[in-house]
Design an enzyme around this catalytic site. Structure first.
Site, PDB file in Angstrom:
ATOM      1  CE  LYS A 126      67.562 -84.321  21.949  1.00  0.00           C
ATOM      2  NZ  LYS A 126      67.526 -83.672  20.620  1.00  0.00           N
ATOM      3  CG  ASP A 166      70.498 -84.983  19.465  1.00  0.00           C
ATOM      4  OD1 ASP A 166      70.081 -83.983  18.854  1.00  0.00           O
ATOM      5  OD2 ASP A 166      71.305 -84.891  20.408  1.00  0.00           O
TER       6      ASP A 166
HETATM    7  P1  NDP Z   1      76.376 -85.634  14.937  1.00  0.00           P
HETATM    8  O1  NDP Z   1      76.694 -86.605  16.001  1.00  0.00           O
HETATM    9  O2  NDP Z   1      76.076 -86.127  13.573  1.00  0.00           O
HETATM   10  O3  NDP Z   1      77.549 -84.544  14.817  1.00  0.00           O
HETATM   11  C1  NDP Z   1      77.931 -83.761  15.898  1.00  0.00           C
HETATM   12  C2  NDP Z   1      79.173 -82.988  15.499  1.00  0.00           C
HETATM   13  O4  NDP Z   1      79.533 -82.112  16.555  1.00  0.00           O
HETATM   14  C3  NDP Z   1      80.372 -83.876  15.250  1.00  0.00           C
HETATM   15  O5  NDP Z   1      81.216 -83.276  14.310  1.00  0.00           O
HETATM   16  C4  NDP Z   1      81.026 -83.924  16.635  1.00  0.00           C
HETATM   17  O6  NDP Z   1      82.408 -84.202  16.582  1.00  0.00           O
HETATM   18  C5  NDP Z   1      80.777 -82.505  17.115  1.00  0.00           C
HETATM   19  N1  NDP Z   1      80.678 -82.515  18.585  1.00  0.00           N
HETATM   20  C6  NDP Z   1      79.786 -83.205  19.351  1.00  0.00           C
HETATM   21  N2  NDP Z   1      79.985 -82.984  20.649  1.00  0.00           N
HETATM   22  C7  NDP Z   1      81.024 -82.140  20.702  1.00  0.00           C
HETATM   23  C8  NDP Z   1      81.709 -81.534  21.774  1.00  0.00           C
HETATM   24  N3  NDP Z   1      81.366 -81.764  23.053  1.00  0.00           N
HETATM   25  N4  NDP Z   1      82.721 -80.687  21.455  1.00  0.00           N
HETATM   26  C9  NDP Z   1      83.065 -80.439  20.166  1.00  0.00           C
HETATM   27  N5  NDP Z   1      82.451 -80.998  19.116  1.00  0.00           N
HETATM   28  C10 NDP Z   1      81.457 -81.826  19.382  1.00  0.00           C
HETATM   29  O7  NDP Z   1      75.152 -84.760  15.508  1.00  0.00           O
HETATM   30  P2  NDP Z   1      74.139 -83.842  14.724  1.00  0.00           P
HETATM   31  O8  NDP Z   1      74.820 -83.182  13.583  1.00  0.00           O
HETATM   32  O9  NDP Z   1      72.918 -84.619  14.511  1.00  0.00           O
HETATM   33  O10 NDP Z   1      73.791 -82.763  15.855  1.00  0.00           O
HETATM   34  C11 NDP Z   1      74.529 -81.552  16.024  1.00  0.00           C
HETATM   35  C12 NDP Z   1      73.707 -80.595  16.857  1.00  0.00           C
HETATM   36  O11 NDP Z   1      72.485 -80.308  16.182  1.00  0.00           O
HETATM   37  C13 NDP Z   1      73.297 -81.078  18.253  1.00  0.00           C
HETATM   38  O12 NDP Z   1      73.223 -79.968  19.118  1.00  0.00           O
HETATM   39  C14 NDP Z   1      71.895 -81.616  18.005  1.00  0.00           C
HETATM   40  O13 NDP Z   1      71.130 -81.630  19.189  1.00  0.00           O
HETATM   41  C15 NDP Z   1      71.383 -80.585  17.028  1.00  0.00           C
HETATM   42  N6  NDP Z   1      70.246 -81.003  16.217  1.00  0.00           N
HETATM   43  C16 NDP Z   1      70.320 -82.107  15.415  1.00  0.00           C
HETATM   44  C17 NDP Z   1      69.239 -82.436  14.631  1.00  0.00           C
HETATM   45  C18 NDP Z   1      69.299 -83.562  13.656  1.00  0.00           C
HETATM   46  O14 NDP Z   1      68.349 -83.718  12.875  1.00  0.00           O
HETATM   47  N7  NDP Z   1      70.365 -84.332  13.587  1.00  0.00           N
HETATM   48  C19 NDP Z   1      67.969 -81.695  14.701  1.00  0.00           C
HETATM   49  C20 NDP Z   1      68.040 -80.497  15.511  1.00  0.00           C
HETATM   50  C21 NDP Z   1      69.138 -80.208  16.258  1.00  0.00           C
HETATM   51  P3  NDP Z   1      82.902 -85.704  16.921  1.00  0.00           P
HETATM   52  O15 NDP Z   1      82.444 -86.554  15.795  1.00  0.00           O
HETATM   53  O16 NDP Z   1      84.377 -85.584  17.033  1.00  0.00           O
HETATM   54  O17 NDP Z   1      82.244 -86.049  18.233  1.00  0.00           O
END
Ligand code: NDP
Length: 444
Positions: A126, A166
């Site tokens: 990671k 991510d």
């Molecule tokens: P994105 O950046 O596309 O979206 C993240 C979302 O979560 C956004 O809506 C963001 O809001 C919100 N968010 C992020 N940090 C915070 C926080 N500290 N408090 C509240 N809301 C928060 O990321 P992904 O959708 O790709 O990833 C989401 C999760 O899934 C993570 O844990 C990631 O590690 C996991 N994941 C992702 C994969 C992938 O293929 N993308 C694969 C496996 C796991 P805002 O825009 O306002 O920051």
């Protein structure tokens, strides 16, 4: 003291101020305790748990770049190459101000077992940086990505370490990083996944984590003689995972009534409008406050609140530790039947236990969101073959992987007398394959 407890103590002592890493190690080691205790002396003699909890390599570097005002900014970059027993390191790059070494280590450690669960030959890694792409111009994002890759390119490659997206790293960032890697190394190879379709990306990779989450949720419900059809679902997040989770849930006949971002959340009693959500988040890169202008019947609330809405299924898809004990109590009081984690470790340990003690089916992220990395591995296969598969081919493979994964974790839990405990099942099933490979390769 038992071997598991000895190692837990030493991980905490040797990695101070890394609470998320301690939490991830504790969850895994507690789950695999039955496997270790069957043969404790041999595991201790081989220092197996010390080896598995120590990254093979961790890289930390300076990332200087110039902003639009001509000022020099300095961020910190990380890549933790945790375990390559079953394949090249594989895992995303997180760009978020909260990133530090402990967060990257927790994610890298989880990734080892997640990748193993996919059944594909990928090790765990990671990386990321405390850079925040939010509010930056495209040029600033490019400047950061080029500087980040200038250092990272020394340590990665199609057969050694293949990063992916991510939080904060989407198609735009991957494109800039890939361009810089190709320029510096002079090779066009599948060094990153999540690439654009015009330069080696895989169809269905964008959708994969969210779709995979729903495939495993459907299989879980099927195993209980139920289905998603007609269910009410609450989702947190509004990013890549959340958007495609909502889309697939709706295709499977469920109604998703919430989503959120880091400033607030939306309740839409008629079901979230995915097209509107995509336009707000993927095109305009705007806040969820805009959602109401597309759907006048919906409500927007500042802060947290998704878990107070009555639902059958909860899918946390935002970030780590976003669902705590009070949220779990509210969901249980409202009759939630299943919680499946789209994000990595979004549920606190206390909340997870509360769900399990109250008969809620709980699938941890390392199993439930493995569809993303599984499809990244399918992207690697296509890059090696220099072929592109159709959307339906990739989607069918993804579905097969998630269905198998569910049965593997279900079986592992049963074999050790923990029927229905998918946390134990996922950790044991993921661990067994890595253990076998580590044993075969000697003390390395
Ligand atoms: P994105 O950046 O596309 O979206 C993240 C979302 O979560 C956004 O809506 C963001 O809001 C919100 N968010 C992020 N940090 C915070 C926080 N500290 N408090 C509240 N809301 C928060 O990321 P992904 O959708 O790709 O990833 C989401 C999760 O899934 C993570 O844990 C990631 O590690 C996991 N994941 C992702 C994969 C992938 O293929 N993308 C694969 C496996 C796991 P805002 O825009 O306002 O920051």
């Amino acid at each position: 003291m038992s071997y598991v407890d000895e190692v837990l103590e030493s991980v905490i002592a040797k990695n101070p101020a890394e609470p998320e890493f301690h939490q991830a190690v504790r969850e895994v080691l507690e789950s695999i305790r039955p496997v270790i205790e069957k043969n404790e002396d041999a595991f201790r003699k081989d220092a197996l748990l010390e080896r598995i909890t120590n990254p093979e390599r961790q890289i930390k570097f300076r990332v200087p770049w110039v902003d639009d005002k001509g000022n020099v900014q300095v961020n910190t970059g990380y890549r933790v190459q945790f375990n390559s027993a079953i394949g090249p390191y594989k895992g995303g790059l997180r760009l978020h101000p909260s990133v530090n070494l402990g967060i990257i280590k927790f994610l890298g450690f989880e990734q080892i077992f997640k990748n193993s669960l996919t059944g594909l030959p990928i090790g765990g890694g990671k990386g990321g940086s405390d850079f925040d792409p939010k509010g930056k111009s495209d040029r600033e994002v490019m400047a950061f990505c080029q500087s980040f890759m200038t250092e990272l390119c020394k340590y990665i490659g199609a057969d050694t370490d293949v990063p992916a997206g991510d939080i904060g790293t989407g198609a735009r960032e991957i494109g800039y990083m890939f361009g810089q890697y190709k320029r510096l190394r002079g090779v066009f190879e599948g060094v990153l996944t999540g690439k654009g379709l015009s330069y080696g990306g895989s169809l269905a990779r964008t959708e994969a984590t969210g779709y995979g989450l729903l495939y495993i949720t459907e299989e879980l419900l099927k195993s209980k003689g139920d289905s998603l059809n007609g269910k009410t679902v609450v989702v947190s997040g509004a990013g890549n995972v959340a958007i495609y989770a909502i889309q697939k849930a709706q295709q499977l006949g469920a109604k998703v009534v919430t989503c959120s971002d880091s400033t607030g959340w939306v309740y839409d009693p008629d079901g979230i409008d995915v097209a509107a959500l995509k336009e707000i988040k993927e095109v305009k890169r705007a806040r969820l406050t805009e959602y109401k202008s597309y759907r006048p019947n919906s409500e927007y609330h500042e802060g947290k609140g998704v878990w107070t809405v009555k639902a059958d299924i909860a899918l946390p898809c935002a970030t780590q530790n976003e669902l705590g004990i009070d949220d779990a109590k509210a969901l249980v009081a409202n009759g939630v039947k299943a919680v499946c984690e789209g994000a990595n470790m979004p549920t606190t340990e206390e909340a997870t236990k509360f769900f399990q003690d109250n008969g809620v089916f709980f699938i941890p992220g390392k199993a439930a969101n493995a569809g993303g990395v599984a499809t990244s591995a399918l992207e690697m296969s296509q890059n090696s073959e220099r072929l592109s598969w159709t959307f339906d081919e990739v989607d069918a493979k993804l579905k097969g992987i998630m269905v198998n994964l569910f049965h593997n974790i279900d079986d592992a839990a049963k074999r050790y007398g923990f029927e229905g405990n998918y946390v134990v099942g996922a950790n044991i099933a993921g661990f067994e394959k890595v253990l076998d490979a580590m044993n075969a390769q000697g003390i390395v």
